[in-house]
Design a protein around this motif. Sequence first.
Motif, PDB file in Angstrom:
ATOM      1  N   ILE A 162     -61.382 -11.013 -15.109  1.00 35.65           N
ATOM      2  CA  ILE A 162     -61.282 -12.068 -16.126  1.00 35.65           C
ATOM      3  C   ILE A 162     -62.669 -12.525 -16.584  1.00 35.65           C
ATOM      4  O   ILE A 162     -63.547 -12.720 -15.754  1.00 35.65           O
ATOM      5  CB  ILE A 162     -60.554 -13.322 -15.556  1.00 35.65           C
ATOM      6  CG1 ILE A 162     -59.115 -12.985 -15.210  1.00 35.65           C
ATOM      7  CG2 ILE A 162     -60.616 -14.497 -16.520  1.00 35.65           C
ATOM      8  CD1 ILE A 162     -58.291 -14.186 -14.789  1.00 35.65           C
ATOM      9  N   VAL A 168     -55.242 -16.024 -21.277  1.00 35.45           N
ATOM     10  CA  VAL A 168     -54.423 -15.234 -20.363  1.00 35.45           C
ATOM     11  C   VAL A 168     -52.944 -15.523 -20.614  1.00 35.45           C
ATOM     12  O   VAL A 168     -52.538 -16.683 -20.677  1.00 35.45           O
ATOM     13  CB  VAL A 168     -54.778 -15.565 -18.888  1.00 35.45           C
ATOM     14  CG1 VAL A 168     -53.875 -14.798 -17.927  1.00 35.45           C
ATOM     15  CG2 VAL A 168     -56.249 -15.246 -18.603  1.00 35.45           C
ATOM     16  N   ALA A 189     -60.397 -18.621 -16.429  1.00 34.87           N
ATOM     17  CA  ALA A 189     -59.630 -18.381 -17.657  1.00 34.87           C
ATOM     18  C   ALA A 189     -59.763 -19.579 -18.597  1.00 34.87           C
ATOM     19  O   ALA A 189     -59.974 -20.711 -18.149  1.00 34.87           O
ATOM     20  CB  ALA A 189     -58.154 -18.151 -17.311  1.00 34.87           C
TER      21      ALA A 189
END
Length: 344
Positions: A162, A168, A189
């Motif tokens: 990530i 996401v 994220a």
Amino acid sequence: MKVAKLYSFNDIRIEDIPIPEVGARDALLKTRACGICSGDVMPWYIEKKAPLVIGHEPAGEIVELGSSLVTRHSSLSVGDRVFTHHHAPCFTCRFCKRGDYVQCETWKKTRIIPGGVSEYILIPQTNLENDTLNLPDGLSYEDGTLIEPTACVVKALRRANIRHGDTVLVIGLGVMGQINILLARKYGAGKIIGTDMVTFRMEKAKEFGADDVIDVSKNNLVDSLKELTNGAMADLVIVGPNSADAMKQGIDCTGAGGKVLFFTPSKPDEQLTINPNKLYFKDINIITSYSCGPNDTADALELIQNGIVRAEKLITHRFPIEKTAEAFRLTAEAKDSLKSVIIF
Ligand SMILES: [Zn+2]
Ligand SMILES: [Zn+2]
């Protein structure tokens, strides 16, 4: 000792079998809790192994030690509270050397005896030495059952890598989807969007850090995601449901330069048909992640210790061993529950 043995998907029996004999370099665990995994309730996957004692997420107390072996992470004594992983690698083969522990022949062959939902479990030498972890003070046996599922997410998100601020999308908000949300948030994220059809699960996702949820019983996933992301779609899509259709949908939800993570297998006979140019011209990568290794369980333990993942967040149902079939059904139903555990 009592065990829960699965003969077929709808036939789980409680049986009495002898406590396994402890070899010189093994240990005997008195099981205190064992989780029921979403993988346990994929009929084709579990039935091909039947008859078997189900469960692979146990935590308990060491009651007999065949030797004074020192494990990879700490030395063990009788009375220790531990988690043990049902597969452990050799650490010496080509796969192990590059960190691909789940491809190691030893990893594939190792198992706990007779299985997780059993009053006692024999931890063979390799599992004992190479993937058994002490539960620190302050962590319950229930927390211990979350080490293996959390480790699967640790591995998957490491493979997915990530980037800070990534949007996401998590498809499927069962317990694994929820852990994906908790860890995606921890790993940086940006916007996190969850999708499911069950209100209970969508509400939990919001509680655990999802910014938005898409109810796919009412809305089209691709259209709703387009709207929520101003057309950009997701940088990382995590596909939970075990079907080629869900994977295809995952690809459709991935934006340019993004990644789609297949967190579970499809059904055995399915094919995934894609137009390769759809991936090629948008630089979309497909990433898979199967199970987890000892580096992941160690990281998972730390995440649980830090309170990122905790039993009180994720365990919604507790059953005695006699009611294993009920726990199994509840997990398979995938409705108003997250994690079900058997308590001893
Ligand atoms: Zn599991
Ligand atoms: Zn190996």
